[in-house]
Each structure stands twice: as C-alpha cells, then as structure tokens.
Scaffold this motif. Structure first.
Motif, mmCIF file in Angstrom:
data_model
loop_
_atom_site.group_PDB
_atom_site.id
_atom_site.type_symbol
_atom_site.label_atom_id
_atom_site.label_comp_id
_atom_site.label_asym_id
_atom_site.label_seq_id
_atom_site.Cartn_x
_atom_site.Cartn_y
_atom_site.Cartn_z
ATOM 1 N N LEU A 247 0.865 -1.168 0.000
ATOM 2 C CA LEU A 247 0.000 0.000 0.000
ATOM 3 C C LEU A 247 0.904 1.220 0.000
ATOM 4 O O LEU A 247 1.773 1.363 0.858
ATOM 5 C CB LEU A 247 -0.915 0.011 1.231
ATOM 6 C CG LEU A 247 -1.795 1.266 1.390
ATOM 7 C CD1 LEU A 247 -2.801 1.358 0.244
ATOM 8 C CD2 LEU A 247 -2.503 1.262 2.737
ATOM 9 N N SER A 248 0.707 2.102 -0.992
ATOM 10 C CA SER A 248 1.565 3.264 -1.146
ATOM 11 C C SER A 248 0.716 4.529 -1.114
ATOM 12 O O SER A 248 -0.312 4.610 -1.786
ATOM 13 C CB SER A 248 2.343 3.178 -2.465
ATOM 14 O OG SER A 248 3.094 4.349 -2.696
ATOM 15 N N ILE A 249 1.142 5.508 -0.312
ATOM 16 C CA ILE A 249 0.438 6.783 -0.195
ATOM 17 C C ILE A 249 1.425 7.902 -0.478
ATOM 18 O O ILE A 249 2.532 7.915 0.076
ATOM 19 C CB ILE A 249 -0.180 6.958 1.199
ATOM 20 C CG1 ILE A 249 -1.196 5.843 1.477
ATOM 21 C CG2 ILE A 249 -0.852 8.315 1.336
ATOM 22 C CD1 ILE A 249 -1.756 5.864 2.884
ATOM 23 N N ASN A 325 -1.912 10.690 -4.117
ATOM 24 C CA ASN A 325 -2.111 9.396 -4.782
ATOM 25 C C ASN A 325 -2.042 8.277 -3.761
ATOM 26 O O ASN A 325 -1.317 8.367 -2.764
ATOM 27 C CB ASN A 325 -1.092 9.180 -5.905
ATOM 28 C CG ASN A 325 0.322 9.031 -5.391
ATOM 29 O OD1 ASN A 325 0.734 7.990 -4.914
ATOM 30 N ND2 ASN A 325 1.094 10.121 -5.483
ATOM 31 N N ILE A 326 -2.800 7.264 -4.028
ATOM 32 C CA ILE A 326 -2.786 6.055 -3.199
ATOM 33 C C ILE A 326 -2.852 4.858 -4.134
ATOM 34 O O ILE A 326 -3.666 4.834 -5.063
ATOM 35 C CB ILE A 326 -3.946 6.047 -2.179
ATOM 36 C CG1 ILE A 326 -3.894 4.772 -1.329
ATOM 37 C CG2 ILE A 326 -5.296 6.217 -2.859
ATOM 38 C CD1 ILE A 326 -4.831 4.816 -0.130
ATOM 39 N N THR A 327 -1.967 3.901 -3.918
ATOM 40 C CA THR A 327 -1.889 2.720 -4.775
ATOM 41 C C THR A 327 -1.882 1.479 -3.904
ATOM 42 O O THR A 327 -1.180 1.412 -2.895
ATOM 43 C CB THR A 327 -0.622 2.753 -5.643
ATOM 44 O OG1 THR A 327 -0.612 3.958 -6.414
ATOM 45 C CG2 THR A 327 -0.593 1.570 -6.592
ATOM 46 N N SER A 344 -5.140 2.151 -8.261
ATOM 47 C CA SER A 344 -4.470 3.412 -7.977
ATOM 48 C C SER A 344 -5.451 4.559 -8.159
ATOM 49 O O SER A 344 -6.222 4.580 -9.119
ATOM 50 C CB SER A 344 -3.262 3.597 -8.892
ATOM 51 O OG SER A 344 -2.620 4.838 -8.651
ATOM 52 N N SER A 346 -5.492 8.841 -8.074
ATOM 53 C CA SER A 346 -4.657 10.042 -8.013
ATOM 54 C C SER A 346 -5.537 11.281 -8.150
ATOM 55 O O SER A 346 -6.595 11.248 -8.787
ATOM 56 C CB SER A 346 -3.597 10.035 -9.120
ATOM 57 O OG SER A 346 -4.204 10.076 -10.399
ATOM 58 N N ASN A 932 6.455 9.933 -0.439
ATOM 59 C CA ASN A 932 5.692 8.715 -0.710
ATOM 60 C C ASN A 932 6.047 7.673 0.344
ATOM 61 O O ASN A 932 7.229 7.410 0.598
ATOM 62 C CB ASN A 932 6.005 8.188 -2.107
ATOM 63 C CG ASN A 932 5.046 7.100 -2.551
ATOM 64 O OD1 ASN A 932 3.939 7.385 -2.995
ATOM 65 N ND2 ASN A 932 5.462 5.851 -2.421
ATOM 66 N N LYS A 934 5.460 3.728 1.597
ATOM 67 C CA LYS A 934 5.035 2.414 1.138
ATOM 68 C C LYS A 934 4.989 1.450 2.307
ATOM 69 O O LYS A 934 5.977 1.258 3.004
ATOM 70 C CB LYS A 934 6.002 1.893 0.063
ATOM 71 C CG LYS A 934 5.541 0.619 -0.627
ATOM 72 C CD LYS A 934 6.473 0.268 -1.774
ATOM 73 C CE LYS A 934 5.980 -0.974 -2.505
ATOM 74 N NZ LYS A 934 6.885 -1.320 -3.639
#
Length: 935
Positions: A247-249, A325-327, A344, A346, A932, A934
């Motif tokens: 999970l990436s923000i 963004n969040i992925t 994702s 954005s 970012n 992760k």
C-alpha cells in the motif's frame, strides 16, 4: 649501499609473490537461456553459494564472475517465473575461464507442493532495452524505472524523453517532428479515444505517470499494427500484476513563480470545480427550449434572465499545487493459480496564470517595413485545473500457460479559465477590452478484457485476444465571451469609457454564449495467432490476426447571444458587472434579449468501421540475417452527417479497402551489434472534425476554424536504416536514418476572411521528410569517481519539404508541424547504498510551422507561415529513500524559463527574414516537493 640492495631484493620478491598470487585466480562465464524457447534471459541472478559474490545477466543473457580462487564452487541461478537451478562442483583453475550454458525451465507446475507463478518484469530499464533489442521492427521506449527519476506528471511529459519525440500544447505527441495527426496511440492493446473536437489526437495528459508500466513507440510499419501512423505508433501499458503486496500513499506540493501565491481571478465557479466537473451551475436550465428561434421578444427576455449573467471577476490567491495518490497492490494464490490486483487513485489541483503578448499582422506592403497591425493585445489568463485518475487492473495466471487480464482506466479533467484581453484592434481601429469565461470537462474511460494462451510441445503455439471499449466525453458548458470598445473621441459623450459591443443580432465573440458537447464511443476486438514451425530444419514463425473497431461520435454546439433592442442603447455603457443584470434584460429600447444563432452545421454525427486482417512471417534467412514482414489489409467505412453553412444536408461517405505491405530485416553483426532495415506503406486519414463543416470561433487565437469535406487520405512510403549497439547491461547506442514520402499530406492552412483569420484543412500535392537519429545510454562507472553516474541522450536532425507543381503560386517549405531537430539529454546519479537519485534533464525542439500561411502572385505580399520558436527546457530532480519505505522527492522544472514564442517570417531588407512575434509569454519556474510512504 647494502641496505639499499637488500630493500630492492625484498621489493622484487614481494612483486613476484604478488604477481603469482594475482595469477592464481580463475573465472566463471556463461549464458542463461530459456529452455523452451532457446532465448537468452536478461537480468537472471547468479550467486556463488556460501559467498556474497554474484552478478546478473546482461542484455544477451551473458554473465561473468572474475577473481575466483582455484577450487570447487556451486553456482545458484534464478529468474522470476523460472525454476531456480544450482550448478554443482564447478572446478575453477588458475588463469582459466569456465564457460557454462545454463537452461532454466519456466514454472508451470507445482514444485514440491508449492506452486510458483509470476510474470516477467517489464518496468525496468534493462527490461526495456531487452524489449527494444528483441523487437522485430524499429522501436524505442521508456520504463517506469526511468519515469520515477523525473518530475513528469503525466504520459505527455513522460513520452518526450523518448528519442525523436516532442510535445505540442503540453499534451499532444509529435514523433520524428511529425505533428499529432501522423501518430496513433493504443492503451493496453486497444485504440484510445480522442477527446478533441478539432484535432486527431489522444490527449496524453489524461494518464498519470504513476500508473504507467512502460511506453513503446514503433517507428516502422509492420503487419500486426495499424497502418494509420507515419511518425510513430505509441503503445502505453499500465501497471498490472504486483510483485508483492503493498500500500503506497503519496503527497506533493509545488509552486510556480508566475502563478502561485499571487492574485488569481475567477468569474463563474461551481461547488464541484475542485473535483473536475461542473455541478450544473453553467448548464442550461432544464425547461430551456431546444431553440429560441420563432419566440417573442418577451419570451427571449425571460429566457435570458434564466442564464448566469455575471461578468464580475472575483480575486483570490492561487494556492500551491496539490497532488495526492494512493496505490494498492495485492496477490492471492491458490494451488497453481494466481490472481493479482493493482488499484491506484490520483488527484491533483493546479493554478496557472499567463500574461500573453498577442499580435496579428496584415499583408506586408514593402519589404523591410513593418506590416500594418491587424491587432495587438495583451491577454491575462487565469486557469484552474483538477484531475482525478483511477486505475483498476486484474490479472489471472492459471498456471497452465494462460493469462487473463482485465484493465480499467478512468480519468476526469476539469479546467476553468478566464481571459481578459486589452489592446488595439487595427482592422476596426478601436481599443478593446474583452472577456472570456470558460469551463471544460474531459472524461475518458478505457477498459480491456484480454487473454493469452500458449500450448503444444515446447509451447510453439500462441493465441492472444482483446475486447476493448473506450469512452471520450467533452463538455464545455456556457463559454461566455464579451467584447467592449473604448470611446476615445473627446468631443463625444462617454469619453474614455468602454461600451459593450452588442449588436442587433447576436455574435459569438461580442456577447456570445456557447454550449459544446462531444461524445465518442469506441468498441474493438482483436485476435492474434502465432505458430512456430519446424520444416526439415527450417524453423519459421507465422502470425496472423484480425482487428475490428467501431467508433461513433456525436458533436453538438448551441450558440446563443445577447442582442440590443434598438440601434442605440444607453445600457451598453454600464460596467461589465452590471450590464447584463436582470433589470437590463427586457424588451425596452435600453434593454437586451437573448437570441439564438445556432445553425444546422454546428452539429455533426459520425460513425466509422475499421476491419483489418494481416499475415506475417518471421524467419532466419541466414544464421545472422532474419526477416519479419507481411501484408495488412484495412477496410474503412467513414460516414459523416451534417449540414453546410447554407443549411443544406451534407453527407461524407468514404468506403475503401487499402493494402499495406511491410518488411523488416535484422542483421546480427555479433552478440552486441545489430543492423535494421525496414520499409513499408502507411496511411493518414482525415479526422472527423477535419471534414465537418462546423465553424468554430477560437477566442484565444482571435480566429475561426472550419473543416473541409473534400479532404482525401494521405499515403506514405516509409524507409528506415538503424544500427544498434548494446555494450553492457543497461547501456545502449544507436544511429539511424529514415525517409518518408507523402502523397497528398493534410495540413492546417490559413485563409484570408475579413476581420478574423480563418484556418481550414487542405491537401498539399506531395512532401518528403528525411532525417537522422542518434541515441546513447552510457554508464560512467569506468571512471571511479563517477561510478554512480550515467548519461542518456537522444537527438534527431530532420529535413522536410512540401512540393508543388512548377506553375503553382505555392512555394516549397517545411511540412506543417515538422521540427527540424530535437534533442533530449540527461545526466543521472544513482547511489544504491545511500538510496539517493539526482537527475538533470534537458529538452529542445526546433522551430516548426504551426499553421501554413497564404502565398500570392506577388511573393512580397505573402501572408507568412506561423512558426513556434524553440525553447530550451532544463529540469532538476532529487529523490532520497529512507528506511526502505519513505521516499522524498524534490525538483525544479523549466529552470531556464525561456519565452514561449509564435512568430511569422516577413520579408526584411536585402532578402533577409524579419521575424515578428505573434504570441509570446513565460511559463515560470516550477518548484515541487513530495513524499511517498510504502507499507
């Protein structure tokens, strides 16, 4: 003396011992192959068991481990989606190389009860170079890894890093100097929708850079790709199967020196503008009639009161740019099946201001003298944009050489802007002040369901298929335009005051209201089959397929405008904030009423059907020389329904079958050098808008645009020659030549039409383009102090000419949109230990014709072509990773901050050029910083 002799003896013995020790080492070299397909594997990991010694295979699958002491070693070899292998008891002897040939088997079944399934990485620089090297035609590309080193926000900024590529209007791609109409784009193996009403182009700014896995641009024709491209066929692949759960923000902010923290003006706003769409504030009321023609003046006044009539700008402060963004990535595995998802989201919100100097000239009377001014304006532009992007992709690996993918990409872009124009209209002899209040919403959605399956002994049979759908929606509700004129006669009333230029009949430029809407649907299906044969030692591969596409477009424009009720109306002298207030919209002599000026030609409907099939052959002619080529047939039926400017029905029906042969020869000089020769025929067909009779007034350009229903397709003969070298892993060098011959190229041309310029589309007789390209990617590790640096550079030099009959008044010139040169360069610092990356990137494109002028019998009275002047662009990016999961990135874009300049070349003294500016402004420097995280 004795001590000196003794020291020399000791030194000599030491050197002998040291030399003997150095000599007592050996090395292990080899190549790693795919056992099934006998293809080398790039990026396989090689480790000597029990040590930290190791390496990875290069672009040819080679590896080498040096300085090994004599003895026996076990070598561990691994590669994603392949069974790991250990080569045991390798004897290393002094001063000798052990050469190995290692085969890895692709994982398709369970290994000791555990199923291993994976997909080949496609988002790294090494993988991209491997793809380019193994490509059957001339190609270039860029990987997600390289994208991450820049500040590029969307696909349009990413693509300009690719050799021979530049950008127009910050979103349209130009390949090899050929403008956007000569390029074609697919997203995940399906056609992309066009979001432009008046251009054949896909707006690449709708795809956030964070969602891109890789981009490939094919520059030579081949049977399996569409024939409707000449500059480049662009394939964008979005991210798909994650390599791990994560999970990436991310968040970033930025300021522009010309915009942010300065005053910012807006006129009409809605509560949802920050989300990229209008909440209905700008729409026509629900009970508004479909036409105002035939209604009474009292009814027209009442309907005029229902519109938003505010012209009073309110001032705010332009806040810094905001990006979020969040992925999410997740893999599930059960048995020999694996399912992966990447999602994702954005969002970005940005402000932009520009102060534009805008001039237009009349016919030059005498060489060396300034031509009369048609107009000279200063435009103050305030733009606010918001973007939302959603990517949602699924992948299923069955473990039986079958892959199924479901890809979705949604983008919403909203842009609100106002333009305040001040200056002198030389054609009419007045000083004017004009206003435009504008909002645009662009929505695109692309979805594909695709699959791939391999079967047979050694997996010699392969089939892949795709079903796609794309939507393009463009809405421009209530574009308001108002022109006021200065009363500069001292003896008349209202001296030095502005009055609204409202006439007895409505005008789109004076007090006009435009409502434009475009909807385009594209459905597609494609299937490809490939079979590897073994015919008594001859092992060719044959390939065939079909592609079908059905596209519909509906474009509607509603043109309204306020008109005064009598020849003299005192209300025109009111301030712009009051002139169209409710009390002034009435049937009295001093009042205004709303009228309809929509004509039948302001709307059109188009549908097109494309059916294509192809056959291709891939074979070795000799051990080093291979051939790939074939034939493609395309049936196109394009039908447009509209009306001409006189209200008479107009139908354009183009039904044609074209055949396109192509051939690509590749000669492998050795493992690291190859030579490519390619030839083929392509086509450039008129776009919907280019054949539609719709007249569109462009407030920004103070010009009108109209289509030409007599346009015909342009056929192009393409030839390429390129040498490629792959010195080491991650390094690349190429130099190439290309030549293109155009028959009836389509161009945007200028036509004199009274007070305003008129632009339309026309076929020239013929043209050609010849050019050279060079690309270099080189590590500087041979210099110890620069071991973490590498350089990347590509450049193109292009010469083009449009040709006309000798008796024609038209004169040879460069092709419209063709740049004479392009340069991209960068120097990159990448320290894996400190996890620090620094990138300095440079870009420039040569002066190019944006619109073609008009020649006259007397050459000195020509209206010159419109040129866009070159700009030197320099960007700096710095990123640092902390604790393996936090990345901080900062940068500066447009460090040189050169002016954007459109100009015309008039006749100077002594047969020289006199460049006069048509449009000029500065974009400012942009500073950004973001983080970012992760999980």
């Amino acid at each position: 003396m004795r001590n000196t002799f003794k020291q020399k003896v000791i030194t000599l013995v030491g050197l002998i011992i040291t030399t003997h020790s150095i000599a007592q080492v050996g090395s292990i070299t080899g190549t790693v192959y795919d056992k099934t397909h006998n293809e080398s594997l790039v990026g396989a990991t090689i480790i000597i068991e029990g040590t930290t010694l190791g390496t990875t295979t290069d672009l040819d699958g080679h590896f080498e481990i040096n300085n090994l002491k004599p003895g026996h070693y076990n070598l561990s070899v691994s590669f994603i989606s392949y069974e790991p292998k250990v080569v045991k008891n390798i004897l290393v002897e002094p001063n000798k190389k052990v050469k190995l040939y290692i085969e890895l088997k692709e994982v398709t079944t369970a290994i000791e009860g555990v199923t291993v399934t994976a997909t080949r990485k496609t988002n790294t620089d090494v993988a991209m170079l491997s793809t380019i090297k193994s490509s059957l035609s001339v190609a270039n590309g860029i990987s997600a890894q390289q994208i991450s080193r820049s500040q590029d926000r969307d696909a349009s900024e990413v693509i300009r890093r690719i050799p021979g590529v530049s950008i127009i209007d910050n979103r349209f791609v130009v390949v090899r100097g050929l403008n956007q109409r000569y390029n074609n784009a697919w997203l995940n193996n399906s056609s992309t929708p066009s979001s432009e009403a008046d251009q054949k182009a896909f707006s690449f700014d709708v795809i956030p850079s964070s969602m891109i896995d890789n981009v490939l641009i094919y520059k030579s024709p081949s049977p399996e790709i569409p024939a409707d491209f000449t500059g480049g066929f662009i394939k964008i692949f979005t991210k798909n199967m994650p390599s791990e759960d994560y999970l990436s923000i991310g968040y970033s902010t930025g300021i522009n020196t010309s915009t942010n923290l300065n005053s910012f003006k807006q006129i009409t706003t809605s509560k949802t503008d920050w989300l990229g769409f209008d909440d209905g504030t700008r729409n026509l009321p629900q009970n508004f009639p479909s036409s105002l023609k035939g209604l009474s003046n009292s009814q027209l006044a009442e309907y005029g009161k229902m519109l938003n009539t505010s012209w009073n700008p309110h001032v705010t402060t332009a806040i810094p740019e905001q990006k979020f963004n969040i992925t999410f990535g997740k893999k599930w595995q059960k048995g020999n099946r694996q399912i992966g998802n990447i999602t994702s989201i954005s969002y970005s919100n940005n402000h932009q201001t520009e102060d534009i100097a805008h001039k237009e000239y009349q016919v030059q009377l005498t060489p060396g003298e300034l031509p009369p001014i048609n107009h000279s304006y200063t435009d103050s532009v305030f733009i606010r944009s918001a973007k939302i992007g959603i990517l949602h992709n699924w992948t299923l690996l069955t473990g039986k050489n079958t892959k199924i993918e479901f890809r979705n990409l949604f983008n919403l872009i909203g842009k609100s802007s106002i333009l305040i124009r001040n200056g002198f209209n030389g054609h009419e002899g007045f000083t004017i002040r004009s206003y435009q209040d504008y909002f645009q919403n662009r929505t695109t959605y692309s979805s594909q369901l695709a699959g791939e399956r391999k079967w047979g002994e050694n997996l010699t049979s392969k089939i892949d298929w795709v079903i796609g759908y794309a939507l393009s929606y463009k809405n421009e509700p209530d574009m308001k335009q108002l022109r006021t004129t200065l009363q500069d006669e001292p003896l008349l009333p209202h001296y030095n005051e502005y009055y609204a230029a409202v006439g007895l009949t409505p005008s789109v430029s004076d007090a006009g209201r435009s409502f434009l809407k475009l909807i385009e649907h594209t459905s597609s299906i494609g299937i490809n089959y490939e079979q590897k044969l073994d015919l008594n030692g001859w092992q060719p591969s044959i390939k065939g397929g079909f592609y079908g596409e059905f596209k519909t477009r509906s474009f509607n424009a509603r043109i309204l405008g306020f008109a005064k009720n009598s020849s003299y109306t005192e209300s025109v002298w009111l301030p712009t904030s009051q002139i169209f207030s409710l009390e002034n919209i009435n049937t009295s002599p001093d009042g205004f009423i709303l009228k309809e000026s929509t004509s039948k030609s302001d709307s059109y409907d188009v549908n097109s059907i494309l059916g294509a099939s192809y056959f291709a052959l891939n074979t070795n002619i000799t051990k080093k020389l291979s051939f790939y080529g074939g034939i493609r047939a395309e049936l196109v039926n394009q039908k447009l329904n509209s009306y001409n400017r006189y209200g008479l029905p107009l139908t354009v029906n183009d039904n044609k079958i074209d055949v396109f042969p192509s051939a690509n020869l590749t000669y492998n000089l050795n493992d690291r050098n190859l030579l490519r020769l390619a030839a083929g025929i392509s086509i450039n067909r008129p776009e919907f808008r280019e054949i539609a009779p719709f007249y569109f007034y462009n407030f920004n350009d103070e010009a009108e645009y109209v289509g030409n229903s007599d346009l015909k397709s342009c056929l192009v003969n393409n030839f390429d020659l390129r040498w490629e070298q792959y010195p080491n892993t991650g390094e690349f060098f190429s130099i190439g030549l290309f030549y293109k011959k155009f028959s009836a190229p389509i161009e945007l041309v200028f036509k004199p039409a009274g007070a305003r310029p008129l632009f339309t589309y026309d076929n020239a007789e013929s043209a050609y383009s010849i050019g050279a390209e060079i690309e270099l990617r080189k590590s500087l590790k041979v210099i110890s102090l620069l071991k973490d640096f590498y350089i990347s550079m590509n450049a193109a030099l292009i010469h083009s000419r449009v040709q006309f009959p000798k008796e024609s008044i038209f004169r040879e010139r460069p092709m419209q949109g063709q740049s004479p040169y392009l340069v991209n360069a960068g120097i990159f610092y990448q320290n894996e230990e400190n996890k620090l990356n620094i990138a300095i990137q440079y870009n420039v494109i040569g002066d190019r014709i944006l619109a073609v002028g008009i020649p006259f019998q007397n050459e000195e009275q020509d209206i010159p072509d419109y040129y866009e002047k070159h700009q030197h662009m320099l960007d700096l990016t710095i990123s640092k990773t902390f604790a393996n999961n936090i990345e901080i990135k900062a940068g500066v874009k447009n460090l040189l901050n050169q002016k954007f300049n459109i100009y015309q070349k008039f006749k100077g003294e002594n047969n020289t050029d006199m460049d006069l500016t048509n449009k000029q402004y500065k974009e400012g420097l942009s500073f950004s910083i973001g983080a970012n995280y992760k999980f």
